[in-house]
Scaffold this active site. Structure first.
Site, short mmCIF file in Angstrom:
data_model
loop_
_atom_site.label_atom_id
_atom_site.label_comp_id
_atom_site.label_asym_id
_atom_site.label_seq_id
_atom_site.Cartn_x
_atom_site.Cartn_y
_atom_site.Cartn_z
N HIS A 232 30.90 80.75 37.07
CA HIS A 232 30.59 79.83 35.98
C HIS A 232 31.72 78.81 35.81
CE1 HIS A 232 27.40 82.33 33.63
NE2 HIS A 232 27.10 82.19 34.91
N LYS B 210 38.27 89.46 26.75
CA LYS B 210 39.60 89.75 27.29
C LYS B 210 39.83 91.23 27.62
CE LYS B 210 40.74 85.77 27.60
NZ LYS B 210 40.72 85.34 28.99
N PRO C 250 35.43 91.57 21.48
CA PRO C 250 34.89 91.07 22.76
C PRO C 250 34.61 89.56 22.79
CG PRO C 250 33.22 92.29 21.56
CD PRO C 250 34.49 92.44 20.79
N TYR D 158 40.62 81.12 27.78
CA TYR D 158 39.38 81.80 28.16
C TYR D 158 39.37 82.14 29.65
CZ TYR D 158 34.39 82.95 28.14
OH TYR D 158 33.20 83.62 28.24
N TYR E 132 27.98 80.47 23.18
CA TYR E 132 28.58 81.06 21.97
C TYR E 132 28.09 80.22 20.79
CZ TYR E 132 31.92 83.64 24.90
OH TYR E 132 32.49 84.49 25.82
C1 PHB Z 1 29.20 90.11 28.42
O1 PHB Z 1 28.60 89.52 29.35
O2 PHB Z 1 29.03 91.33 28.13
C2 PHB Z 1 30.19 89.31 27.57
C3 PHB Z 1 30.55 88.04 28.00
C4 PHB Z 1 31.45 87.30 27.23
C5 PHB Z 1 31.96 87.85 26.05
C6 PHB Z 1 31.60 89.15 25.64
C7 PHB Z 1 30.71 89.88 26.41
O3 PHB Z 1 32.83 87.12 25.29
#
Ligand code: PHB
Ligand code: APR
Length: 412
Positions: A72, A301, A297, A389, A205
């Site tokens: 990505h 990280k 989450p 990130y 997000y």
């Molecule tokens: C996930 O794909 O489980 C995932 C991805 C990004 C995040 C949290 C979980 O910030």
């Protein structure tokens, strides 16, 4: 049993450490309390920093990742029915991330270790770590554990607690030298797996009406989504339609975008917590991964921090093995904690910026929306998010050559 490095925990941290040590010719044993089936199906993270991908490549565990991982080049932020893309390569000088489920990493590492690796004992529960103090008056470091109904002892030169937040290795740190820092968030995540192709190329997000939502994925045919719920939420109160309706509301934008629905195959609620244990070393006992720190989450990280701890620790053991120098092992806790606190702050910022406060503190909510606006309007602000990130680089000291036999005491 006798080995050089005794590893408690067969999650990503323990398994990767074992793999990296094995590649350096350092013998170790992994004690995992659960069954192989349990550790391989435990739904957790899925976003890998480049450093994590590099570490898996370095130990020959990236074959499937190379073919099945999804690279990505950015993420999308949504709020006030607007969409804003954060372009990683442009903002970080070329860095990207990879989506590949942690369950698959565990499967790949377990398979490698069982065919060509150091001993990995499942259903082997560590009871206590003994004699880990540096003075070693009462004998070598040892892990007492139960396996096949018998209590046994693994004696080692070093012990590494990779046994997660609920493990026992931290208990061996004397209270007098330990400090823990904890923050519990006033909300949780309801996470689902759905058999439906993702409705987006990259992660979304969203800070929508009612709270946070995240659209991730596990493959081109399986979606992974999360939504903010109150602490103590019971998944029984969230039938599929209610979940999809709430996700629709939170991802809604002005423009043509549609969230595809499909059968939900897994649901779970995860509380949000920040936790750091200092130091990450006491004598001949080290902590790595969730055994030492927990992050919410939102910043993705957790897995990546576990990997960076293990990369530093493996290099420290390699340096000792090859040169006799304890430079990097002596600096381990300080180097890792610097990075852990940066990731803890980033995860806290991402979480508070994107989640609605249940206490209705409208002043705070307006501040958080202002932060989101700043990031989507200012290149330096967006670059700071992208740098964190995609993963801050390992400290230079980790790569610095050691002087043979040198033992630079850590600065603190
Ligand atoms: C996930 O794909 O489980 C995932 C991805 C990004 C995040 C949290 C979980 O910030
Ligand atoms: N004896 C042996 N094994 C134990 C014990 C014990 N007393 N206690 C816990 N374990 C095992 C657990 O069963 C688990 O498999 O230790 C392992 C810890 O693994 P994780 O909790 O996954 O922690 P870690 O390896 O540090 O992974 C860190 O990866 O799991 C993802 O995103 C998640 O942040 C997390 C990251």
């Amino acid at each position: 049993m006798r080995t050089t490095v005794g590893i408690i925990g067969g999650g990503p941290a323990g398994l990767l450490l074992a793999r990296l040590l094995h590649r350096t010719g350092i013998d170790c044993v992994v004690l995992e309390s659960r069954t192989r089936a349990y550790v391989e199906q435990r739904q957790r993270a899925g976003m890998l920093e480049q450093g994590t991908v590099d570490a898996l490549r370095e130990c020959g565990a990236a074959d499937r990742l190379e073919t099945e991982g999804l690279v990505h080049h950015g993420i999308e932020l949504r709020f006030d029915r607007e969409r804003h893309r954060i372009d990683f390569p442009v903002l970080t000088g070329g860095r990207t991330v990879t989506i590949y489920a942690q369950t698959e990493i565990v499967k790949d590492l377990v398979a490698l270790q069982l065919t060509d690796g150091p001993p990995l004992l499942f259903e082997a529960e560590a009871l206590a770590v003994e004699n880990a103090d540096e003075d070693r008056q009462s004998g070598p470091p040892a892990v007492r554990f139960v396996h096949e109904g018998r209590e046994q002892v693994l004696t080692c030169d070093y012990v590494v607690g990779c046994d997660g937040f609920h493990g026992i290795a931290r208990d061996a740190f004397p209270a007098a030298v330990s400090r823990t820092y904890t923050h519990d968030y006033p909300y949780s995540w309801l996470g689902i797996l759905a058999d439906v192709p993702p409705s987006c190329e990259e992660l979304i997000y969203a800070r929508g009406p009612g709270g946070f939502a995240l659209h991730s994925m596990r493959s081109t045919s399986v979606s992974r989504l999360y939504l903010q719920v109150p602490n103590g939420t019971d998944t029984d109160d969230w039938p599929d339609d209610r979940i999809w309706d709430e996700l629709d509301a939170r991802f809604a934008i002005d423009g043509d975008w549609r969230l595809e629905r499909g059968p939900i195959t897994a649901k779970s609620v995860t509380p949000m917590r920040s936790h750091v244990h200092e130091p990450m070393r006491h004598g001949r006992l080290f902590l790595a991964g969730d055994a030492a720190h927990i992050v919410p989450p939102t910043g993705a990280k957790g897995l990546n921090l576990a990997v960076s701890d293990v990369r530093v620790l493996a290099r420290g053991f390699a340096e000792l093995h090859l040169t006799g120098s304890t430079r990097l092992l002596d600096a381990y806790s300080r180097l890792c904690l610097d990075r852990v606190w940066q990731a803890t702050r980033f995860s806290y910022d991402m979480t508070t910026m994107l989640h609605e406060r249940p206490d209705g503190d409208t002043f705070e909510d307006r501040l958080q929306l202002t932060r989101l606006r700043r990031i989507t309007a200012s290149r330096p602000a967006a670059a700071e998010l992208a740098a964190n990130y995609t993963g801050l680089p390992l400290a230079a000291a980790v790569h610095a050559p050691s002087r043979t036999g040198a033992t630079d005491r850590p600065s603190r």
